[in-house]
Motif scaffolding. Structure first.
Motif, mmCIF file in Angstrom:
data_model
loop_
_atom_site.group_PDB
_atom_site.id
_atom_site.type_symbol
_atom_site.label_atom_id
_atom_site.label_comp_id
_atom_site.label_asym_id
_atom_site.label_seq_id
_atom_site.Cartn_x
_atom_site.Cartn_y
_atom_site.Cartn_z
ATOM 1 N N PHE A 292 -12.413 23.366 -3.049
ATOM 2 C CA PHE A 292 -11.981 23.118 -1.667
ATOM 3 C C PHE A 292 -10.641 23.756 -1.306
ATOM 4 O O PHE A 292 -10.382 24.028 -0.141
ATOM 5 C CB PHE A 292 -11.930 21.604 -1.383
ATOM 6 N N GLY A 293 -9.783 23.950 -2.302
ATOM 7 C CA GLY A 293 -8.489 24.574 -2.027
ATOM 8 C C GLY A 293 -7.671 23.836 -0.985
ATOM 9 O O GLY A 293 -6.995 24.445 -0.153
ATOM 10 N N VAL A 294 -7.734 22.519 -0.999
ATOM 11 C CA VAL A 294 -6.975 21.709 -0.035
ATOM 12 C C VAL A 294 -5.896 20.927 -0.788
ATOM 13 O O VAL A 294 -5.934 20.843 -2.009
ATOM 14 C CB VAL A 294 -7.911 20.725 0.713
ATOM 15 N N PRO A 295 -4.927 20.360 -0.048
ATOM 16 C CA PRO A 295 -3.924 19.536 -0.741
ATOM 17 C C PRO A 295 -4.600 18.405 -1.530
ATOM 18 O O PRO A 295 -5.277 17.556 -0.959
ATOM 19 C CB PRO A 295 -3.062 18.994 0.406
ATOM 20 N N THR A 296 -4.427 18.470 -2.830
ATOM 21 C CA THR A 296 -5.165 17.603 -3.748
ATOM 22 C C THR A 296 -4.189 16.752 -4.557
ATOM 23 O O THR A 296 -3.252 17.285 -5.150
ATOM 24 C CB THR A 296 -6.010 18.479 -4.705
ATOM 25 N N PHE A 297 -4.438 15.466 -4.571
ATOM 26 C CA PHE A 297 -3.532 14.547 -5.265
ATOM 27 C C PHE A 297 -4.279 13.747 -6.316
ATOM 28 O O PHE A 297 -5.493 13.574 -6.238
ATOM 29 C CB PHE A 297 -2.861 13.607 -4.244
ATOM 30 N N ALA A 298 -3.528 13.316 -7.317
ATOM 31 C CA ALA A 298 -4.114 12.473 -8.353
ATOM 32 C C ALA A 298 -3.263 11.221 -8.459
ATOM 33 O O ALA A 298 -2.041 11.274 -8.280
ATOM 34 C CB ALA A 298 -4.132 13.212 -9.685
ATOM 35 N N GLY A 334 -4.481 21.283 -11.476
ATOM 36 C CA GLY A 334 -4.549 21.791 -10.104
ATOM 37 C C GLY A 334 -4.040 20.839 -9.036
ATOM 38 O O GLY A 334 -4.134 21.143 -7.848
ATOM 39 N N ALA A 335 -3.506 19.688 -9.447
ATOM 40 C CA ALA A 335 -3.013 18.736 -8.441
ATOM 41 C C ALA A 335 -1.755 19.272 -7.772
ATOM 42 O O ALA A 335 -0.907 19.881 -8.417
ATOM 43 C CB ALA A 335 -2.727 17.383 -9.097
ATOM 44 N N ASP A 336 -1.645 19.025 -6.466
ATOM 45 C CA ASP A 336 -0.417 19.384 -5.747
ATOM 46 C C ASP A 336 0.619 18.284 -5.872
ATOM 47 O O ASP A 336 1.812 18.532 -5.678
ATOM 48 C CB ASP A 336 -0.744 19.617 -4.268
ATOM 49 N N GLY A 337 0.164 17.082 -6.136
ATOM 50 C CA GLY A 337 1.105 15.977 -6.269
ATOM 51 C C GLY A 337 0.476 14.828 -7.026
ATOM 52 O O GLY A 337 -0.747 14.799 -7.228
ATOM 53 N N ILE A 338 1.324 13.892 -7.433
ATOM 54 C CA ILE A 338 0.887 12.797 -8.294
ATOM 55 C C ILE A 338 1.489 11.484 -7.797
ATOM 56 O O ILE A 338 2.706 11.404 -7.601
ATOM 57 C CB ILE A 338 1.376 13.019 -9.749
ATOM 58 N N LEU A 339 0.653 10.493 -7.613
ATOM 59 C CA LEU A 339 1.172 9.137 -7.400
ATOM 60 C C LEU A 339 1.423 8.555 -8.770
ATOM 61 O O LEU A 339 0.502 8.482 -9.593
ATOM 62 C CB LEU A 339 0.155 8.269 -6.674
ATOM 63 N N THR A 340 2.662 8.154 -9.025
ATOM 64 C CA THR A 340 2.969 7.648 -10.358
ATOM 65 C C THR A 340 4.088 6.619 -10.331
ATOM 66 O O THR A 340 5.084 6.797 -9.623
ATOM 67 C CB THR A 340 3.345 8.797 -11.322
ATOM 68 N N TYR A 341 3.884 5.569 -11.127
ATOM 69 C CA TYR A 341 4.916 4.533 -11.265
ATOM 70 C C TYR A 341 6.116 5.080 -12.041
ATOM 71 O O TYR A 341 7.146 4.426 -12.114
ATOM 72 C CB TYR A 341 4.324 3.296 -11.942
ATOM 73 N N PHE A 342 5.963 6.253 -12.635
ATOM 74 C CA PHE A 342 7.063 6.897 -13.354
ATOM 75 C C PHE A 342 7.962 7.701 -12.409
ATOM 76 O O PHE A 342 8.923 8.328 -12.873
ATOM 77 C CB PHE A 342 6.519 7.895 -14.387
ATOM 78 N N ALA A 343 7.647 7.748 -11.120
ATOM 79 C CA ALA A 343 8.295 8.720 -10.224
ATOM 80 C C ALA A 343 9.818 8.731 -10.342
ATOM 81 O O ALA A 343 10.418 9.805 -10.527
ATOM 82 C CB ALA A 343 7.867 8.479 -8.778
ATOM 83 N N ALA A 344 10.449 7.554 -10.265
ATOM 84 C CA ALA A 344 11.920 7.542 -10.269
ATOM 85 C C ALA A 344 12.464 7.993 -11.631
ATOM 86 O O ALA A 344 13.423 8.757 -11.709
ATOM 87 C CB ALA A 344 12.439 6.154 -9.913
ATOM 88 N N LYS A 345 11.793 7.526 -12.673
ATOM 89 C CA LYS A 345 12.230 7.891 -14.027
ATOM 90 C C LYS A 345 12.074 9.406 -14.248
ATOM 91 O O LYS A 345 12.960 10.065 -14.786
ATOM 92 C CB LYS A 345 11.374 7.128 -15.046
#
Ligand code: PBG
Length: 353
Positions: A292-298, A334-345
């Motif tokens: 799809f080549g679209v903004p893809t998140f995991a 290939g993810a453009d971004g990640i939702l993660t509880y580690f983000a701040a760390k």
């Protein structure tokens, strides 16, 4: 080799060169993969993927209480007060994390079978979103759209005759999304897996002047056991009990079905799509990005987080290294971004500590 022959006429070629004709071009020992790994500068030069702070979305749990309360199954993660969530958003801004995602832990007495609290404009989500968007306007705010934190049965939708019904649920989700947009939410993120909800929410937002509010669809969301700690965090687990969400979330064995879900959500107007959980589903992330080549998140979900954070806490693995390696795996897939509880760390580490 012609050159050498001219300079040293009649001289016998070294053994390695004599073998050259016999061996297919480019193999060992002429090709040594380790050369490019030998020095730090060289490794940095040839590195293909990297995690940046710009890739991170930080999920926050909020409740209507004054104190932060730790979540036992998620090391270093707490349910925050509204003020605590604002402070976290300020920290996100300071670190350069683009987006925070708000998840509510709703008081038991406010839950009912219809999830009515989801459509209360003064519920804990709306209060938090208003507070964050006022105090920290430079950070994007994302909200989950689903009824499970608000229902007494822990399901994402309304139940009629023992079945989570689709269209009636979608109507409520539209109201929930609209209230979140009115509170200042920038990204509406439906996680409920009802059919047709992206199009319905898009129409509802557009019809009310919120055509700039974005939609990140939980398009390929699997019926996963990795959500366990999240259900503790928002308090839906005990209500859900032994029930599962297999009539709306996807079968973990399916791949083509995920492509159909993505295609539908895009056709209905999703701006960004998501695959969830993350690490056990990296093949899906790769396929979505390629096709799809679209903004893809995991979404590196709660169970993935707790697996790593819990093991690190016991000293079984190097916490920082497994955190960064796990985040990198999403970028490689290939993810453009990640939702993660580690983000701040992770953002702190990326900044240099
Ligand atoms: C609610 C929702 C869930 C998660 C995000 N939104 C749980 C579920 O579907 O049961 C899981 C996130 C996580 O595990 O970190 N629909």
């Amino acid at each position: 080799m012609a050159e050498i022959a001219k300079v040293n006429p009649g001289k016998q070629q070294p053994a390695a060169d004599a073998d050259a004709a016999a061996r297919p071009h480019g193999q060992y020992p002429r090709t040594r993969m380790r050369r490019n790994r030998r020095d730090d500068w060289n490794r940095r030069l040839v590195s293909e993927n990297a995690v940046s702070v710009n890739d991170l979305i930080w999920p926050l749990f909020v409740h209507d209480r004054d104190e932060a309360v730790p979540i036992p199954s998620m090391p270093d993660v707490s349910r925050l007060s509204v003020d605590g969530a604002v402070k976290a958003a300020e920290q996100a801004a300071e670190l350069g994390i683009p987006v925070v995602a708000v998840f509510p832990a709703v008081e038991p007495e406010l839950k009912n079978a219809e999830g009515a609290e989801a459509t209360n404009p003064n519920n804990i989500v709306c209060k938090t979103v208003r507070a964050i968007s006022q105090a920290v306007p430079e950070v994007g705010v994302m909200c989950d759209v689903a009824l499970d934190p608000f229902t007494s049965h822990g399901h994402d939708g309304l139940i009629r005759d023992d079945y989570v019904v689709n269209d009636e649920t979608v109507a409520v989700l539209c109201q929930q999304a609209l209230l979140q947009a009115q509170a200042g939410c920038h990204i509406i993120s439906p996680s409920d897996m009802m059919d047709g909800r992206i199009g319905a929410i898009r129409d509802c937002l557009d019809g009310n002047g919120f055509d700039d509010v974005r939609i990140m669809a939980y398009s390929a969301k699997y019926a996963s056991a990795f959500y366990g700690p999240f259900r503790d965090a928002v308090g839906s687990g005990t209500y859900l009990g032994k029930a599962d969400k297999k009539t709306y979330q996807m079968d973990p064995g399916n791949t083509d079905e995920a492509m159909r879900e993505i295609a539908l959500d895009l056709a209905e107007g999703a701006d960004m799509v998501m695959v969830k959980p993350g690490m056990p589903y990296l093949d899906i992330v790769r396929r979505v990005k390629d096709e799809f080549g679209v903004p893809t998140f995991a979404y590196q979900v709660s169970g993935e987080y707790s697996m790593l954070a819990g093991a690190a806490e016991r000293g079984w693995m190097d916490g920082e290294r497994v955190m960064m390696e796990s985040l990198l795996s999403f970028k490689r897939a290939g993810a453009d971004g990640i939702l993660t509880y580690f983000a701040a760390k992770a953002a702190t580490l990326l900044r240099g500590g």
